[in-house]
Design a protein around this motif. Structure first.
Motif, short mmCIF file in Angstrom:
data_model
loop_
_atom_site.label_atom_id
_atom_site.label_comp_id
_atom_site.label_asym_id
_atom_site.label_seq_id
_atom_site.Cartn_x
_atom_site.Cartn_y
_atom_site.Cartn_z
N ASN A 145 0.74 -1.08 -0.20
CA ASN A 145 -0.03 -0.16 -0.19
C ASN A 145 0.99 1.22 -0.01
OD1 ASN A 145 -1.50 2.26 1.55
ND2 ASN A 145 -3.15 0.95 0.85
N GLY A 146 0.64 2.32 -0.91
CA GLY A 146 1.21 3.46 -0.75
C GLY A 146 1.22 4.18 0.26
N VAL A 147 0.37 4.59 0.75
CA VAL A 147 0.16 5.12 2.24
C VAL A 147 1.18 4.52 3.27
CG1 VAL A 147 -1.26 5.97 3.93
CG2 VAL A 147 -1.98 6.03 1.72
N PHE A 148 1.11 3.15 3.29
CA PHE A 148 1.91 2.54 4.33
C PHE A 148 3.57 2.37 3.87
CE2 PHE A 148 3.95 -1.33 6.06
CZ PHE A 148 3.72 -1.42 7.30
N GLN A 149 3.76 2.26 2.91
CA GLN A 149 5.24 2.67 2.48
C GLN A 149 5.57 3.83 2.55
OE1 GLN A 149 5.18 1.44 -1.93
NE2 GLN A 149 5.23 -0.70 -1.26
N ALA A 150 4.93 5.02 2.48
CA ALA A 150 5.13 6.39 2.54
C ALA A 150 5.46 6.56 4.14
CB ALA A 150 4.14 7.27 2.36
N LEU A 151 4.49 5.91 5.08
CA LEU A 151 4.71 6.06 6.39
C LEU A 151 6.14 5.27 7.12
CD1 LEU A 151 2.77 7.00 8.92
CD2 LEU A 151 2.23 4.61 8.95
N CYS A 152 6.36 4.27 6.22
CA CYS A 152 7.49 3.50 6.76
C CYS A 152 8.80 4.38 6.29
CB CYS A 152 7.60 2.11 6.06
SG CYS A 152 6.43 0.95 6.78
N VAL A 153 8.70 4.93 5.03
CA VAL A 153 9.76 5.73 4.57
C VAL A 153 10.15 7.01 5.46
CG1 VAL A 153 10.63 7.18 2.56
CG2 VAL A 153 9.59 5.07 2.21
N ARG A 154 8.92 7.57 5.84
CA ARG A 154 9.20 8.68 6.72
C ARG A 154 10.05 8.38 8.17
NH1 ARG A 154 4.03 12.16 9.23
NH2 ARG A 154 5.19 13.43 10.61
N PHE A 155 9.42 7.15 8.70
CA PHE A 155 10.16 6.73 9.84
C PHE A 155 11.46 6.42 9.76
CE2 PHE A 155 5.50 6.35 11.46
CZ PHE A 155 5.79 7.14 12.62
N GLU A 156 11.87 5.58 8.56
CA GLU A 156 13.28 5.13 8.15
C GLU A 156 14.18 6.47 8.08
OE1 GLU A 156 15.53 2.77 4.76
OE2 GLU A 156 13.17 2.49 5.19
N GLN A 157 13.48 7.52 7.32
CA GLN A 157 14.60 8.41 6.87
C GLN A 157 14.84 9.41 7.95
OE1 GLN A 157 13.20 9.82 3.20
NE2 GLN A 157 13.91 8.21 2.12
N GLU A 158 13.83 9.81 8.82
CA GLU A 158 13.64 10.56 9.78
C GLU A 158 13.85 10.33 11.47
OE1 GLU A 158 13.71 13.81 8.84
OE2 GLU A 158 13.72 13.36 6.96
N SER A 159 14.47 9.11 11.60
CA SER A 159 14.25 8.47 12.74
C SER A 159 14.97 9.47 13.84
CB SER A 159 15.10 7.14 12.62
OG SER A 159 16.12 7.01 12.13
N PRO A 160 16.23 10.10 13.40
CA PRO A 160 16.80 10.96 14.61
C PRO A 160 16.08 12.27 14.99
CG PRO A 160 18.43 10.41 12.48
CD PRO A 160 16.98 10.04 12.07
N SER A 161 15.21 12.82 14.02
CA SER A 161 14.41 13.87 14.53
C SER A 161 13.06 13.39 15.08
CB SER A 161 14.22 14.80 13.12
OG SER A 161 13.46 14.10 12.25
#
Length: 589
Positions: free
Chosen positions: A156-172
């Motif tokens: 699902n595109g929304v779920f993939q976007a959600l995961c990409v967000r947490f993966e790339q922005e974990s320090p913030s």
């Protein structure tokens, strides 16, 4: 119509005057009025303020918004969250109310597809709300019995976007968002080499080493790491160490129970943390009254796993407050509470009364495992509760096929041990006999022997099964891989054989071989006979020692050739009588 709606929605605002609004509507264009109203509402409704810089979903399906006249974004087909009647007044925090309504709407969704559709129609979410949405997806899938996320959700595109967000922005990410996202992913199997998981775990480890995480975040993080990595990680040890440095007064009740669960996962290291556990046990006395049924069940389960037998004051208080929660426990929670009380030997008459009402009203819908645990609790604590026993007997008659061999044994034994026949005894034992005949080979030998022995204690003699259990084949199965049959099983076999001799003279089948018969029913763990009156036995024993000279010259509870047990010899009784006569003479009686 737009002007009338605008006036109705702004009626309750304290700094908005109806007469001024009408004048503005007459003298200014609609777009100018909307701009002016939006500026007035910004301090009240954060959703109308310019959004802070956040990572947006990078998929087209995440940008489906519905706007009335181009402003006030809200989900398509959903109620507008910022309507005036949803606010109690200017003294409340609109942001917290927005979050409450978001989670309330989120918790009403029962499928991952609905959750993804819901968050896909919203503005870019703050990281804490996005983590809450991820957690809800994993909770729904876990509830449905899945061990991993379905392929449709992963693609699902929304779920993939959600995961990409947490993966790339974990320090913030905020601490809350970080630990919530990790908690969500720990509920279901995620590949250990997942970049998302590796990034979140690494960032969590970094923040633990740096220090400063709140108690709630440390507890959630500790349980998540246990599920993902097991109880042996260095980070988990550091989390426990940091929690030991916190004041227990700052812990919420759910944090205390989470701490118990963390230590429960490290039960093999309980000696190392016993001093800390003693402090928790003492402090927990003050939070028992605030525990929910779920938390209470989890605390008792942890106390059993950690073998906290010295925490009996806490167990007693938990039993006191468990009375009010009995109708609200789930089947599994009630079973764990009963197992804990069995383990600690706790018995409370108020708890028993509440349990009677609960079982009598819901027994037909209770899980067989719960019913067998209730009966085991009654048997262990020797509680002859007729309402419970009658309800259980009725349930077994109607649903016997649902019970496993172990559950049948645990259900049957208390009837024999406490010598109680329910009103439907004939139907109960007819159903039990049919079940044993149909599934005889499925019952383990010791379990089958316990059931038949219990039946014989209440004079429901299992004549149709005696030939089978006295056979060499069954006795070999009973022995198993041991060098001999254990003494308790031999005592039960002997009593069943004596039953066939004394009570069933018509039985002409196979006999129990002499080498399997015992001369005394005393066993290392318990006695199969009703205990004699201690004071009477003491008087007889003293008289026999005085008469014979030593304890070694006589024995008690000895089987006679006539298959009866005698508690003492005639000489002992005679001597006891002589001693009593001497005492009467001295007193002048």
């Amino acid at each position: 119509m737009a002007l009338i709606t605008l006036r109705r929605n702004l009626y309750h605002l304290s700094n908005f005057r109806i007469h001024g609004a009408l004048a503005a509507l007459k003298n200014h264009p609609v777009n100018h009025v909307r701009k002016m109203v939006k500026e007035r509402l910004c301090p009240w409704f954060p959703s109308l303020q310019p959004e802070p810089c956040r990572v947006r979903f990078h998929h087209a399906c995440c940008k489906k918004f519905h706007s009335e006249n181009g402003d006030a974004l809200h989900p398509l087909g959903e109620p507008v969250f910022s309507q005036a009647h949803d606010w109690a007044g200017p003294e409340q925090n609109p942001k917290s109310l927005d979050e409450q309504m978001f989670y309330r709407r989120l918790n009403d969704l029962d499928s991952s597809e609905d959750v993804l559709h819901f968050i896909g129609t919203l503005q870019p979410l703050p990281d804490s709300l996005a983590a809450g949405a991820l957690q809800r997806i994993c909770e729904v899938e876990k509830k449905d019995g899945n061990h991993k996320l379905p392929k449709g959700i992963l693609e699902n595109g929304v779920f993939q976007a959600l995961c990409v967000r947490f993966e790339q922005e974990s320090p913030s990410l905020s601490d809350t968002a970080l630990v919530t996202a990790l908690q969500a992913l720990s509920l279901l199997y995620v590949g250990p080499q997942s970049n998302l998981l590796l990034n979140l775990v690494a960032e969590s480890r970094h923040r633990v080493n740096r220090g400063g995480l709140e108690v709630r975040s440390l507890c959630i993080l500790g349980e998540s790491l246990i599920r993902l990595q097991g109880p042996g990680g260095e980070t988990l040890e550091l989390i426990i160490y940091q929690l030991q440095g916190e004041k227990l007064e700052t812990f919420a009740p759910e944090d205390i129970v989470a701490l118990y669960r963390i230590l429960q996962a490290c039960a093999e290291k309980v000696d190392r943390h016993q001093a800390f556990l003693n402090k928790i046990n003492s402090f927990s006395l003050s939070v028992v009254s605030n525990l929910s049924p779920t938390l209470m069940s989890q605390m008792l389960t942890a106390l059993v796993a950690l073998d906290q037998t010295q925490a009996l004051p806490l167990v007693i208080k938990l039993g006191k407050y468990a009375v009010r929660h009995i109708p609200h426990f789930t089947h599994e929670e009630l079973r764990k509470v009963l197992e804990a009380f069995i383990y600690f030997g706790h018995n409370d008459r108020f708890f028993t009364t509440a349990l009677e009402r609960h079982v009598a009203s819901l027994c037909l819908t209770l899980d067989p495992e719960v019913i067998s645990t209730v009966m085991e609790y009654c048997g262990r604590k020797q509680i002859l509760s007729k309402p419970i026993f009658d309800a259980v007997a009725e349930t077994f008659v109607g649903q016997s096929e649902k019970f496993s061999p172990r559950q049948v044994s645990e259900l049957t034994e208390p009837f024999g041990k406490l010598n109680y026949l329910p009103p439907n005894a004939s139907a109960l034992f007819r159903k039990l006999e049919n079940l044993l005949l149909a599934r005889f080979d499925y019952f383990p030998p010791k379990t089958l022997l316990k059931i038949l022995h219990s039946c014989s204690l209440i004079e429901c003699h299992p004549v149709n099964f005696m030939a089978k259990i006295f056979s060499p084949y069954f006795l070999q199965q009973l022995q198993g891989e041991e060098s001999s049959v254990d003494r308790l099983s031999l005592a039960q076999l002997t009593q069943l054989f004596l039953t066939s001799v004394l009570e069933c003279p018509f039985y002409k089948g196979r006999k129990l071989l002499p080498k399997y018969q015992v001369r005394s029913f005393l066993t290392p763990c318990c006695s199969l006979e009703t205990p004699v009156d201690f004071q009477l036995y003491k008087s007889v024993r003293i008289g026999l020692i005085d008469l014979l000279g030593a304890r070694m010259y006589f024995a008690s509870k000895v089987l006679t050739p006539y298959c009866y047990t005698i508690a003492s010899s005639a000489a002992g009784k005679l001597q006891c009588g002589r001693i009593q006569n001497r005492r009467r003479r001295r007193k002048g009686t």
